[in-house]
Design a protein around this motif. Structure first.
Motif, PDB file in Angstrom:
ATOM      1  N   ASP A 367       0.819  -1.211   0.000  1.00  0.00           N
ATOM      2  CA  ASP A 367       0.000   0.000   0.000  1.00  0.00           C
ATOM      3  C   ASP A 367       0.853   1.261   0.000  1.00  0.00           C
ATOM      4  OD1 ASP A 367      -2.279  -1.421  -0.091  1.00  0.00           O
ATOM      5  OD2 ASP A 367      -2.645  -1.417   2.077  1.00  0.00           O
ATOM      6  N   ALA A 384       7.738  -2.559 -12.735  1.00  0.00           N
ATOM      7  CA  ALA A 384       6.562  -2.987 -13.504  1.00  0.00           C
ATOM      8  C   ALA A 384       6.965  -3.994 -14.583  1.00  0.00           C
ATOM      9  CB  ALA A 384       5.877  -1.773 -14.132  1.00  0.00           C
ATOM     10  N   TYR A 430      -3.088 -11.505 -10.908  1.00  0.00           N
ATOM     11  CA  TYR A 430      -3.831 -10.666  -9.976  1.00  0.00           C
ATOM     12  C   TYR A 430      -2.913  -9.906  -9.022  1.00  0.00           C
ATOM     13  CZ  TYR A 430      -6.756  -9.268  -6.120  1.00  0.00           C
ATOM     14  OH  TYR A 430      -7.354  -8.538  -5.146  1.00  0.00           O
ATOM     15  N   LEU A 433      -0.266  -7.528 -10.878  1.00  0.00           N
ATOM     16  CA  LEU A 433      -0.880  -6.317 -11.428  1.00  0.00           C
ATOM     17  C   LEU A 433      -1.302  -5.354 -10.326  1.00  0.00           C
ATOM     18  CD1 LEU A 433      -3.047  -7.615 -14.387  1.00  0.00           C
ATOM     19  CD2 LEU A 433      -1.053  -6.140 -14.496  1.00  0.00           C
ATOM     20  N   ARG A 434      -1.661  -5.910  -9.151  1.00  0.00           N
ATOM     21  CA  ARG A 434      -2.079  -5.035  -8.064  1.00  0.00           C
ATOM     22  C   ARG A 434      -0.951  -4.088  -7.673  1.00  0.00           C
ATOM     23  NH1 ARG A 434      -3.497  -7.858  -2.574  1.00  0.00           N
ATOM     24  NH2 ARG A 434      -1.278  -8.146  -2.782  1.00  0.00           N
ATOM     25  N   ILE A 436       1.481  -3.056  -9.671  1.00  0.00           N
ATOM     26  CA  ILE A 436       1.631  -2.067 -10.744  1.00  0.00           C
ATOM     27  C   ILE A 436       0.533  -1.021 -10.646  1.00  0.00           C
ATOM     28  CG2 ILE A 436       1.681  -1.788 -13.250  1.00  0.00           C
ATOM     29  CD1 ILE A 436       2.757  -4.590 -13.471  1.00  0.00           C
ATOM     30  N   LYS A 437      -0.669  -1.464 -10.363  1.00  0.00           N
ATOM     31  CA  LYS A 437      -1.797  -0.528 -10.245  1.00  0.00           C
ATOM     32  C   LYS A 437      -1.547   0.464  -9.102  1.00  0.00           C
ATOM     33  CE  LYS A 437      -6.138  -0.363  -8.302  1.00  0.00           C
ATOM     34  NZ  LYS A 437      -6.506  -0.944  -7.085  1.00  0.00           N
ATOM     35  N   THR A 438      -1.078  -0.058  -7.944  1.00  0.00           N
ATOM     36  CA  THR A 438      -0.816   0.827  -6.819  1.00  0.00           C
ATOM     37  C   THR A 438       0.237   1.862  -7.181  1.00  0.00           C
ATOM     38  OG1 THR A 438      -1.173  -1.114  -5.466  1.00  0.00           O
ATOM     39  CG2 THR A 438      -0.343   0.829  -4.355  1.00  0.00           C
ATOM     40  N   TYR A 440       1.059   3.073 -10.149  1.00  0.00           N
ATOM     41  CA  TYR A 440       0.745   4.014 -11.225  1.00  0.00           C
ATOM     42  C   TYR A 440      -0.547   4.788 -10.999  1.00  0.00           C
ATOM     43  CZ  TYR A 440       4.616   2.745 -14.204  1.00  0.00           C
ATOM     44  OH  TYR A 440       5.873   2.593 -14.698  1.00  0.00           O
ATOM     45  N   LEU A 441      -1.544   4.188 -10.360  1.00  0.00           N
ATOM     46  CA  LEU A 441      -2.852   4.829 -10.311  1.00  0.00           C
ATOM     47  C   LEU A 441      -3.176   5.475  -8.958  1.00  0.00           C
ATOM     48  CD1 LEU A 441      -4.946   2.280 -12.388  1.00  0.00           C
ATOM     49  CD2 LEU A 441      -3.826   4.375 -13.132  1.00  0.00           C
ATOM     50  N   SER A 442      -2.583   4.942  -7.855  1.00  0.00           N
ATOM     51  CA  SER A 442      -2.938   5.526  -6.560  1.00  0.00           C
ATOM     52  C   SER A 442      -2.177   6.830  -6.349  1.00  0.00           C
ATOM     53  CB  SER A 442      -2.604   4.552  -5.434  1.00  0.00           C
ATOM     54  OG  SER A 442      -3.236   3.324  -5.671  1.00  0.00           O
TER      55      SER A 442
END
Lengths: 489, 106
Positions: A367, A384, A430, A433-434, A436-438, A440-442
Motif C-alpha cells: 500500500d 513494472a 492478480y 498487477l495489483r 503495478i496498479k498501486t 501508477y494509479l494511486s
C-alpha cells in the motif's frame, strides 16, 4: 594426481581467496566504500578463469574434464551455472551498497560471505559425487544463515534461526537418503550409482532405494523452495536484508536445480517413472500454494517470497517433463536452464527495484508503494516490467520461459500439468498487477523524489535490459543453453 | 559376528528419536541436539554399510568412513553457527523457546 587436477577448481579457489582478501581489506582499509568495487574485481577473476576453462573445453573432445577421481567435473553445464551464479552475485553486490551501511561493523563480512556462498553454489553445480554435493550444499547454506542474521534485529535473527533449523533438518534427512543409496549401490559417485542400478536389476525394486531417492529430494527441495519444504521462504525473505533475499531467490534456486538435474539425470536415470511423477505432483502443489497465498500478502518481500515458491513449481514442470521422455536429453532440461536465466534477470530486476524503493520510503507494504511512478518513473517502470515478466507476458523473458516449460510438458503427454501451469499464470496476474496498479494509479503519499545511487541504477538497468533482450531475442540464450545441456549425458 | 541388520535398526531408531525430538521439543538447544542425533544415525548407517557391504580392497573401501568424517565436521560448524544465533536470540527476547519466535507468520 591432485596438483594436476587442481586447475579445474581455479574459479572456486579464486573466489574463496578473494573473499579472504575482502575480509582482510575490511580490517586494514579505513574506507569501507572501497569494499564493493574490490568484491566486484574479486568476482571478475573467477569469471575470467571460467572463460579460460570454457575455451579449453572447446579444444578437447568429449567436452568435459573430470577431476579428483570423479568427484568433480568441468563441463559446459557446470560453467553455464558458474556464469549465472557469478552474474547474479555481481548484480546483488552492485545493488547493495546502501543496504550494506546498515550492517555497520560487518560490511566486509557481508561481501565475503556472499562470495563464499557463491563458491558453494558453484561447487554444487560441478560436483558429481554425493559427499562433495553435501559439502557444497552446506557451504552455501551455512554462509546464507550468517548473511540472513547480519541485520541483527529481532526479525533478522528469527529468520536466520528458522532457516538454520529447517536447513539442518532437511540436510539430515537428505544424508540418510544418501547413506541408503550408498549402502545399496556401494558407491557415492553418480556414474557408478547409475552403473550399479542398471547392471544389478533387483536393486530397482528395492523399497529402500525409493526411500533414499525421496529423502534426497527433501534436501534439494529445501534449496529450490518447493512445497512442502517452503515454510522458511516467506519468513526469510521478510526478515533477511533485501539484497540477501534477492540473492537467495536467484542463485540458490539455480544451484539447487543444477544439482537436481545432475543427480537425477546421472544417478537415477533408470528410476524416471518414480521421480517424474513425484516432481509433477510437487510442481502442481507448489504453483497453487505459492500463487494463492501470495494474493493475501501485504508485504512486497513476502509476496515475492510466495511468488518464488510458485516459480519453483513452474520450473519443476520441466523436471517432470524430463522424466517422462525416457531418453533424458529432451526439451525438458533446456527449458529449465532457459527458465533459470530468465528468472534470474526478472527476479533480480524486481528485487533491486524493491531495495531502492523500500529503503527510501521506509516501508515494505504494498500500500505504501502508492504513486511511486510519480516519485521515480525509472524505478517504477523497472519494477513494472519485472513483474510483467514474472507474470509471463510478452515481450519479456518470462513469456518464453513459461512457453518453453509448458511446451516440454505437452510434448511428453503432461497436458494436465501444463494446464495447471496456465491457470496459475492467470492467478498470479492478480497480485502482480495489483502492485503495478498501486504504483501508477494511486495518489502518492508525498511528492518527494525517490533517489537511488548509481551502481544500483546500473544493476537495475542491466537486469531490465537483460530480461527485455531475452524476451525479444530468445534465440541467443537458447543457443547457449543447448551447448550447456549437450555435455550433460 | 553381529549382523548388519542390528546396526540398521539402531540407526533407524536413533533417527526417529531425533525426528521426534525436533518436532516435540520447544527449546532451541534441545532441537539442535535432536538434529545432532539424526546426523549420528546417518553416521552409524554409513559406517555399517562401509564395513559390511563393500568388499575389501576396492576403491570405495573407506568411502563410508570418509563420508562420516565430513558429516561430523560440518555438523560441528553448524552447531557453532547455531549457538551464535541462539545466543543472539536470547539477547533479543530473553528466551530460547521456539514457540515465542513468532514475529512473522503466514
Amino acid at each position: 594426481m591432485f596438483p594436476a587436477d587442481l586447475y579445474l577448481l581455479m574459479p572456486e579457489l579464486a573466489l574463496a581467496g578473494m573473499a579472504i582478501i575482502v575480509i582482510l581489506a575490511d580490517l586494514v582499509l579505513k574506507r569501507r566504500d572501497l569494499l564493493a568495487p574490490l568484491s566486484l574485481i574479486g568476482l571478475a577473476v573467477p569469471v575470467a578463469l571460467s572463460i579460460v576453462l570454457w575455451l579449453k573445453l572447446d579444444s578437447i573432445d568429449p567436452h568435459a574434464l573430470s577431476g579428483f577421481s570423479g568427484f568433480f567435473v568441468v563441463d559446459y553445464f557446470s560453467l553455464f551455472f558458474k556464469f549465472l551464479i557469478l552474474g547474479a552475485t555481481a548484480l546483488v553486490i552492485m545493488a547493495s551498497r546502501e543496504s550494506v551501511t546498515r550492517f555497520s561493523r560487518f560490511q566486509g563480512e557481508y561481501y565475503a560471505l556472499i562470495m563464499m556462498a557463491s563458491g558453494g553454489m558453484m561447487l554444487m553445480a560441478a560436483a558429481t559425487e554425493l559427499v562433495s554435493i553435501y559439502v557444497a550444499l552446506e557451504l552455501s547454506a551455512l554462509s546464507t544463515v550468517a548473511l540472513i542474521a547480519l541485520l541483527k534485529n529481532s526479525r533478522s535473527i528469527e529468520a536466520s534461526m528458522k532457516f538454520l533449523i529447517l536447513s539442518a533438518i532437511s540436510s539430515a534427512v537428505m544424508l540418510y537418503g544418501m547413506a541408503l543409496v550408498f549402502g545399496l549401490t556401494g558407491s557415492t559417485r553418480l556414474l557408478d550409482i547409475a552403473d550399479r542400478l542398471t547392471s544389478v536389476s533387483e536393486l530397482i525394486d528395492q523399497p529402500a532405494l525409493l526411500l533414499g531417492v525421496i529423502f534426497i529430494i527433501t534436501g534439494f527441495g529445501f534449496k529450490i523452495s518447493s512445497v512442502p519444504f517452503q515454510m522458511w521462504v516467506p519468513d526469510v525473505y521478510e526478515g533477511a536484508p533485501t539484497p540477501v533475499a534477492a540473492y537467495l531467490s536467484v542463485a540458490s534456486k539455480a544451484a539447487g536445480f543444477a544439482v537436481i538435474i545432475r543427480v537425477f539425470f546421472l544417478a537415477f536415470g533408470s528410476l524416471t517413472d518414480e521421480w517424474a511423477l513425484l516432481f509433477a505432483v510437487l510442481a502442481a502443489v507448489s504453483m497453487f500454494i505459492g500463487n494463492l497465498v501470495a494474493i493475501a500478502q501485504k508485504n512486497i518481500k513476502r509476496m515475492l517470497g510466495y511468488s518464488t515458491i510458485a516459480h519453483a513449481g513452474f520450473i519443476m514442470v520441466g523436471l517432470a517433463a524430463i522424466g517422462r521422455e525416457g531418453e533424458l536429453l529432451g526439451p525438458g532440461v533446456e527449458s529449465i536452464l532457459f527458465y533459470l536465466v530468465a528468472y534470474a534477470a526478472t527476479n533480480l530486476g524486481a528485487f533491486i527495484a524493491v531495495i531502492a524503493i523500500s529503503s527510501k520510503i521506509n516501508s515494505e507494504l504494498i500500500d505504501d508503494y502508492a504513486g511511486v511512478a510519480r516519485r521515480n518513473p525509472f524505478l517504477a517502470f523497472a519494477l513494472a516490467v519485472s513483474l510483467v515478466s514474472l507474470m509471463g507476458l510478452p515481450p519479456t523473458a518470462g513469456f518464453w520461459a513459461k512457453l518453453n516449460v509448458f511446451n516440454a510438458a505437452i510434448e511428453t503427454d503432461l497436458v494436465w500439468l501444463a494446464l495447471i501451469g496456465m491457470i496459475n499464470s492467470v492467478i498470479s496476474a492478480y497480485f502482480y498487477l495489483r502492485v503495478i496498479k498501486t504504483m501508477y494509479l494511486s495518489p502518492p503519499a508525498s511528492e518527494e523524489r525517490i533517489t537511488a545511487d548509481l551502481p544500483l541504477k546500473a544493476a537495475l538497468a542491466i537486469a531490465v535490459i537483460g530480461l527485455l533482450f531475452i524476451g525479444i531475442v530468445p534465440g541467443f540464450v537458447m543457443d547457449v543453453v543447448e551447448t550447456a545441456v549437450g555435455t550433460l549425458a | 559376528m553381529i549382523n548388519i541388520e542390528y546396526y540398521l535398526v539402531l540407526s533407524a531408531a536413533i533417527f526417529c528419536i531425533g525426528v521426534y525430538g525436533v518436532l516435540a521439543r520447544r527449546n532451541a538447544i534441545l532441537i539442535l541436539m535432536s538434529i545432532e542425533l539424526m546426523l549420528q544415525a546417518v553416521n552409524i548407517n554409513l559406517i555399517a554399510f562401509s564395513t559390511y557391504l563393500i568388499p575389501k580392497g576396492e576403491l570405495e573401501e573407506h568411502l563410508g568412513f570418509i563420508f562420516a568424517i565430513f558429516v561430523i565436521t560440518i555438523a560441528a560448524a553448524e552447531v557453532g553457527l547455531a549457538l551464535g544465533i541462539i545466543l543472539r536470540l536470547y539477547r533479543n527476547r530473553a528466551s530460547v523457546n521456539v514457540d515465542e519466535v513468532n514475529l512473522m507468520k503466514w
